[in-house]
Structures are given as structure tokens and as C-alpha cells.
Motif scaffolding. Structure first.
Motif, PDB file in Angstrom:
ATOM      1  N   LYS A 175       0.802  -1.332  -0.139  1.00 32.39           N
ATOM      2  CA  LYS A 175      -0.021   0.023  -0.116  1.00 32.39           C
ATOM      3  C   LYS A 175       0.914   1.249   0.041  1.00 32.39           C
ATOM      4  O   LYS A 175       0.418   2.343  -0.172  1.00 32.39           O
ATOM      5  CB  LYS A 175      -0.855   0.031   1.243  1.00 32.39           C
ATOM      6  CG  LYS A 175      -1.873  -1.151   1.455  1.00 32.39           C
ATOM      7  CD  LYS A 175      -2.969  -1.131   0.148  1.00 32.39           C
ATOM      8  CE  LYS A 175      -3.858  -2.334   0.271  1.00 32.39           C
ATOM      9  NZ  LYS A 175      -4.837  -2.106   1.483  1.00 32.39           N
ATOM     10  N   SER A 176       2.153   0.846   0.054  1.00 34.98           N
ATOM     11  CA  SER A 176       3.357   2.363   0.102  1.00 34.98           C
ATOM     12  C   SER A 176       3.885   2.264  -1.335  1.00 34.98           C
ATOM     13  O   SER A 176       4.229   1.223  -1.926  1.00 34.98           O
ATOM     14  CB  SER A 176       4.048   2.076   1.277  1.00 34.98           C
ATOM     15  OG  SER A 176       3.345   2.071   2.471  1.00 34.98           O
ATOM     16  N   PRO A 177       4.488   3.402  -1.637  1.00 37.26           N
ATOM     17  CA  PRO A 177       5.394   3.512  -2.800  1.00 37.26           C
ATOM     18  C   PRO A 177       6.516   2.654  -2.413  1.00 37.26           C
ATOM     19  O   PRO A 177       7.117   2.534  -1.149  1.00 37.26           O
ATOM     20  CB  PRO A 177       5.666   4.997  -2.740  1.00 37.26           C
ATOM     21  CG  PRO A 177       4.534   5.677  -2.016  1.00 37.26           C
ATOM     22  CD  PRO A 177       4.245   4.749  -0.993  1.00 37.26           C
ATOM     23  N   VAL A 178       7.235   2.033  -3.626  1.00 36.01           N
ATOM     24  CA  VAL A 178       8.248   1.244  -3.342  1.00 36.01           C
ATOM     25  C   VAL A 178       9.475   1.881  -4.546  1.00 36.01           C
ATOM     26  O   VAL A 178       9.144   1.754  -5.783  1.00 36.01           O
ATOM     27  CB  VAL A 178       7.880  -0.017  -3.762  1.00 36.01           C
ATOM     28  CG1 VAL A 178       9.033  -0.873  -3.225  1.00 36.01           C
ATOM     29  CG2 VAL A 178       6.787  -0.684  -2.734  1.00 36.01           C
ATOM     30  N   ALA A 179      10.711   1.980  -4.102  1.00 34.06           N
ATOM     31  CA  ALA A 179      11.688   2.293  -5.163  1.00 34.06           C
ATOM     32  C   ALA A 179      12.427   0.974  -5.086  1.00 34.06           C
ATOM     33  O   ALA A 179      12.706  -0.087  -4.570  1.00 34.06           O
ATOM     34  CB  ALA A 179      12.621   3.082  -4.723  1.00 34.06           C
ATOM     35  N   PRO A 180      12.758   0.493  -6.651  1.00 36.45           N
ATOM     36  CA  PRO A 180      13.383  -0.605  -6.899  1.00 36.45           C
ATOM     37  C   PRO A 180      14.764  -0.702  -6.392  1.00 36.45           C
ATOM     38  O   PRO A 180      15.575   0.173  -6.171  1.00 36.45           O
ATOM     39  CB  PRO A 180      13.431  -0.657  -8.329  1.00 36.45           C
ATOM     40  CG  PRO A 180      12.434   0.312  -8.845  1.00 36.45           C
ATOM     41  CD  PRO A 180      12.330   1.353  -7.741  1.00 36.45           C
ATOM     42  N   LEU A 181      15.146  -1.923  -5.893  1.00 30.58           N
ATOM     43  CA  LEU A 181      16.718  -1.892  -5.554  1.00 30.58           C
ATOM     44  C   LEU A 181      17.385  -2.292  -6.833  1.00 30.58           C
ATOM     45  O   LEU A 181      18.682  -1.590  -6.608  1.00 30.58           O
ATOM     46  CB  LEU A 181      16.908  -3.597  -4.743  1.00 30.58           C
ATOM     47  CG  LEU A 181      16.084  -3.690  -3.449  1.00 30.58           C
ATOM     48  CD1 LEU A 181      16.279  -4.920  -2.810  1.00 30.58           C
ATOM     49  CD2 LEU A 181      16.642  -2.389  -2.355  1.00 30.58           C
ATOM     50  N   THR A 182      17.196  -2.744  -7.642  1.00 28.05           N
ATOM     51  CA  THR A 182      17.827  -2.875  -9.046  1.00 28.05           C
ATOM     52  C   THR A 182      16.837  -3.367 -10.063  1.00 28.05           C
ATOM     53  O   THR A 182      15.617  -3.620  -9.743  1.00 28.05           O
ATOM     54  CB  THR A 182      19.063  -3.944  -8.954  1.00 28.05           C
ATOM     55  OG1 THR A 182      19.770  -3.869 -10.036  1.00 28.05           O
ATOM     56  CG2 THR A 182      18.580  -5.189  -8.599  1.00 28.05           C
ATOM     57  N   LYS A 183      17.408  -3.521 -11.301  1.00 28.41           N
ATOM     58  CA  LYS A 183      16.439  -4.053 -12.348  1.00 28.41           C
ATOM     59  C   LYS A 183      17.368  -4.833 -13.361  1.00 28.41           C
ATOM     60  O   LYS A 183      18.557  -4.689 -13.298  1.00 28.41           O
ATOM     61  CB  LYS A 183      15.667  -2.943 -12.891  1.00 28.41           C
ATOM     62  CG  LYS A 183      16.689  -2.033 -13.505  1.00 28.41           C
ATOM     63  CD  LYS A 183      15.749  -0.743 -14.016  1.00 28.41           C
ATOM     64  CE  LYS A 183      16.608   0.370 -14.896  1.00 28.41           C
ATOM     65  NZ  LYS A 183      16.081   1.523 -15.100  1.00 28.41           N
ATOM     66  N   ILE A 184      16.655  -5.755 -14.328  1.00 27.22           N
ATOM     67  CA  ILE A 184      17.218  -6.470 -15.093  1.00 27.22           C
ATOM     68  C   ILE A 184      16.373  -6.368 -16.442  1.00 27.22           C
ATOM     69  O   ILE A 184      15.044  -6.524 -16.566  1.00 27.22           O
ATOM     70  CB  ILE A 184      17.776  -7.718 -14.784  1.00 27.22           C
ATOM     71  CG1 ILE A 184      18.552  -8.415 -15.714  1.00 27.22           C
ATOM     72  CG2 ILE A 184      16.525  -8.611 -14.515  1.00 27.22           C
ATOM     73  CD1 ILE A 184      19.160  -9.835 -15.374  1.00 27.22           C
ATOM     74  N   GLU A 185      16.943  -6.176 -17.827  1.00 29.00           N
ATOM     75  CA  GLU A 185      16.345  -6.169 -18.759  1.00 29.00           C
ATOM     76  C   GLU A 185      16.044  -7.306 -19.299  1.00 29.00           C
ATOM     77  O   GLU A 185      16.984  -8.330 -19.326  1.00 29.00           O
ATOM     78  CB  GLU A 185      16.895  -5.447 -19.977  1.00 29.00           C
ATOM     79  CG  GLU A 185      16.113  -5.357 -21.291  1.00 29.00           C
ATOM     80  CD  GLU A 185      16.617  -4.365 -22.363  1.00 29.00           C
ATOM     81  OE1 GLU A 185      15.878  -3.763 -23.312  1.00 29.00           O
ATOM     82  OE2 GLU A 185      17.571  -3.802 -22.089  1.00 29.00           O
ATOM     83  N   VAL A 186      14.814  -7.851 -19.936  1.00 30.29           N
ATOM     84  CA  VAL A 186      14.466  -9.319 -20.349  1.00 30.29           C
ATOM     85  C   VAL A 186      13.810  -9.059 -21.587  1.00 30.29           C
ATOM     86  O   VAL A 186      13.278  -8.271 -22.125  1.00 30.29           O
ATOM     87  CB  VAL A 186      13.363  -9.932 -19.444  1.00 30.29           C
ATOM     88  CG1 VAL A 186      14.185 -10.434 -17.895  1.00 30.29           C
ATOM     89  CG2 VAL A 186      12.272  -8.953 -19.278  1.00 30.29           C
ATOM     90  N   GLU A 187      14.083 -10.325 -22.275  1.00 30.92           N
ATOM     91  CA  GLU A 187      13.871 -10.330 -23.740  1.00 30.92           C
ATOM     92  C   GLU A 187      12.549 -11.606 -23.923  1.00 30.92           C
ATOM     93  O   GLU A 187      12.377 -12.392 -22.849  1.00 30.92           O
ATOM     94  CB  GLU A 187      14.731 -10.620 -24.606  1.00 30.92           C
ATOM     95  CG  GLU A 187      16.137  -9.814 -24.667  1.00 30.92           C
ATOM     96  CD  GLU A 187      15.617  -8.445 -25.108  1.00 30.92           C
ATOM     97  OE1 GLU A 187      14.632  -8.404 -26.137  1.00 30.92           O
ATOM     98  OE2 GLU A 187      16.396  -7.346 -24.789  1.00 30.92           O
ATOM     99  N   PRO A 188      11.750 -11.725 -24.909  1.00 31.87           N
ATOM    100  CA  PRO A 188      11.113 -12.809 -25.112  1.00 31.87           C
ATOM    101  C   PRO A 188      11.402 -14.179 -24.776  1.00 31.87           C
ATOM    102  O   PRO A 188      10.734 -15.062 -24.307  1.00 31.87           O
ATOM    103  CB  PRO A 188      10.463 -12.413 -26.452  1.00 31.87           C
ATOM    104  CG  PRO A 188      10.812 -10.945 -26.853  1.00 31.87           C
ATOM    105  CD  PRO A 188      11.730 -10.557 -26.171  1.00 31.87           C
ATOM    106  N   GLU A 189      12.682 -14.493 -25.422  1.00 31.95           N
ATOM    107  CA  GLU A 189      13.403 -15.603 -25.290  1.00 31.95           C
ATOM    108  C   GLU A 189      13.536 -15.989 -23.834  1.00 31.95           C
ATOM    109  O   GLU A 189      14.056 -17.120 -23.483  1.00 31.95           O
ATOM    110  CB  GLU A 189      14.648 -15.783 -25.986  1.00 31.95           C
ATOM    111  CG  GLU A 189      15.584 -14.848 -25.686  1.00 31.95           C
ATOM    112  CD  GLU A 189      15.588 -13.591 -26.733  1.00 31.95           C
ATOM    113  OE1 GLU A 189      16.636 -12.931 -27.114  1.00 31.95           O
ATOM    114  OE2 GLU A 189      14.467 -13.249 -27.103  1.00 31.95           O
ATOM    115  N   ASP A 190      13.768 -15.012 -22.634  1.00 29.05           N
ATOM    116  CA  ASP A 190      13.703 -15.365 -21.492  1.00 29.05           C
ATOM    117  C   ASP A 190      12.491 -15.768 -20.465  1.00 29.05           C
ATOM    118  O   ASP A 190      12.566 -16.263 -19.612  1.00 29.05           O
ATOM    119  CB  ASP A 190      14.259 -13.938 -20.567  1.00 29.05           C
ATOM    120  CG  ASP A 190      15.421 -13.516 -20.944  1.00 29.05           C
ATOM    121  OD1 ASP A 190      16.646 -14.371 -21.199  1.00 29.05           O
ATOM    122  OD2 ASP A 190      15.548 -12.129 -21.303  1.00 29.05           O
TER     123      ASP A 190
END
Length: 223
Positions: A175-190
Motif C-alpha cells: 500500500k506504500s510507494p516502493v523504489a526498486p533495488l535494481t532491475k534487469i532487462e529481459v527479452e521474449p526468449e527469457d
């Protein structure tokens, strides 16, 4: 007994992902990659020879995180917004999951190509496996609705699991705003189940879509 019966039913209706066994080399590489991204507060640039999905599954199962997939690659903070839970109840929240596969669907499915509606689920029926269901309308599937997207790792502290009683979906909300720790790009083959995406009539019941799911994935030519 009820848990065992439900597990058998889900196994008959849906697909599941095999359990992974990680080598020590994999674990060390994944830990180093993830730690580096957290320390530098940057995106994970995946360069390993091991499958990216294995890395995602490892982080999802060993770290205090939940995951969120999106076509939008530059989200700095997630704000609660009005959305529908699988049971139809509205919640103003940030949605995520502890599962590593389900959010990849949301990351690589191009919502701009949606015709009608879409249906999907990640069901946690026992300690070993999650069960998966993905269905689009015929028109959507034939438009080749796949794109690259972003998978966000969010801290789990403000999230709580939604209770679906007999059908335990792996939905978590904050219910609270959340900032990402990190992220990773993904493709359809993933996306492991990209060739297990079924079709449905947008007016049919979800139960019908469930019971016809595997049959449709076997006989519908998607590409």
C-alpha cells in the motif's frame, strides 16, 4: 488431503517449471553480479553464460525481494494504483510476486497489441512447484505481441501476500510507494512459457479457459 488433491488438479490443468540445481560456480557468479548492482545502485547488465532465467529464479528464491515486470524500463518508484486482484476485488496498491517467471510475462508482453483481454496465473500449491497459466485472445497472439521489457527487484518489507484461500495465487501487494533495488532487462526468449501461451474467447468463463488450456496450447499454431 485437500492440499494434495488441489496439487493434482493444478498439475493436470497447468504447466510447471522444473526445479533448478545450482552449481557453486553459478551461485558465486550470481551473488557477485547482484551484490555489484546493489552497491552501485545500477541496472544489472547480464553477461553470464548461464541462462538469465536461472539467475532471476535464484535471486527470487534466496533474497528478500519481490518482482515486478513492465514494458516501461525507466521506473524509479512504483506508486500504488487501483488494480484488480485475481478474485475481482479492487486494491490500490503496488503489485508484485515472489515468483521469478510470472513477472517476465508482464515485462515482455506488449500491452499495446492487446485485443480483448488476457488471462494468466501463478499458483503456489505446494512447497516444490508453482503452476502457470497464460492465455491471450487469438487476435492478440497472431499479432506477435512480444517485446523487450524490464524486471524490477523490489524490497519485500512493505509487501504482504494476498489470500486467495483455495486458489493460492502468488500475488503480493504494497500500500506504500516502493523504489526498486535494481532491475534487469529481459527479452521474449527469457520467458520460459512463451510457447505455452494459449488462446481464449474473451467472453468465456475463466474456468473454461483453465480446462481447455493445455489442449489449446498443443493444437493452436501461434507463429
Amino acid at each position: 488431503m485437500l492440499r494434495l488433491i488441489s496439487s493434482i488438479i493444478f498439475r493436470l490443468l497447468f504447466y510447471r517449471f522444473p526445479q533448478l540445481a545450482y552449481s557453486q560456480e553459478e551461485i558465486e557468479e550470481y551473488e557477485k553480479m547482484y551484490s555489484k548492482a546493489l552497491t552501485s545502485k545500477s541496472e544489472i547488465k547480464y553477461s553470464s553464460n548461464f541462462p538469465k532465467l536461472h539467475f532471476i529464479q535464484y535471486i527470487a528464491s534466496t533474497k528478500k525481494v519481490v518482482l515486478h515486470g513492465s514494458n516501461h524500463k525507466g521506473i524509479n518508484e512504483f506508486e500504488p494504483r487501483r488494480q484488480t486482484l485475481f478474485n475481482g476485488k479492487y486494491e490500490e496498491a503496488v503489485f508484485a510476486t515472489r515468483d521469478g517467471i510470472w513477472p517476465i510475462f508482464y515485462a515482455v508482453f506488449d500491452r499495446n497489441k492487446l485485443v480483448g483481454n488476457f488471462r494468466n496465473a501463478c499458483i503456489s500449491s505446494d512447497l516444490k512447484y508453482n503452476y502457470y497459466f497464460f492465455s491471450l485472445t487469438r487476435e492478440t497472439i497472431l499479432s506477435n505481441p512480444w517485446t523487450s521489457g524490464m524486471l524490477y527487484f523490489l524490497p519485500e518489507e512493505t509487501f504482504e501476500k494476498v489470500n486467495h484461500s483455495l486458489v493460492p495465487f502468488d500475488e503480493w501487494i504494497s500500500k506504500s510507494p516502493v523504489a526498486p533495488l535494481t532491475k534487469i532487462e529481459v527479452e521474449p526468449e527469457d520467458f520460459y512459457f512463451i510457447n505455452k501461451v494459449s488462446y481464449h474467447n474473451p467472453k468465456e468463463s475463466v474456468i473454461v479457459s483453465w480446462f481447455l488450456y493445455k489442449l489449446r496450447t498443443k493444437f493452436f499454431i501461434k507463429r
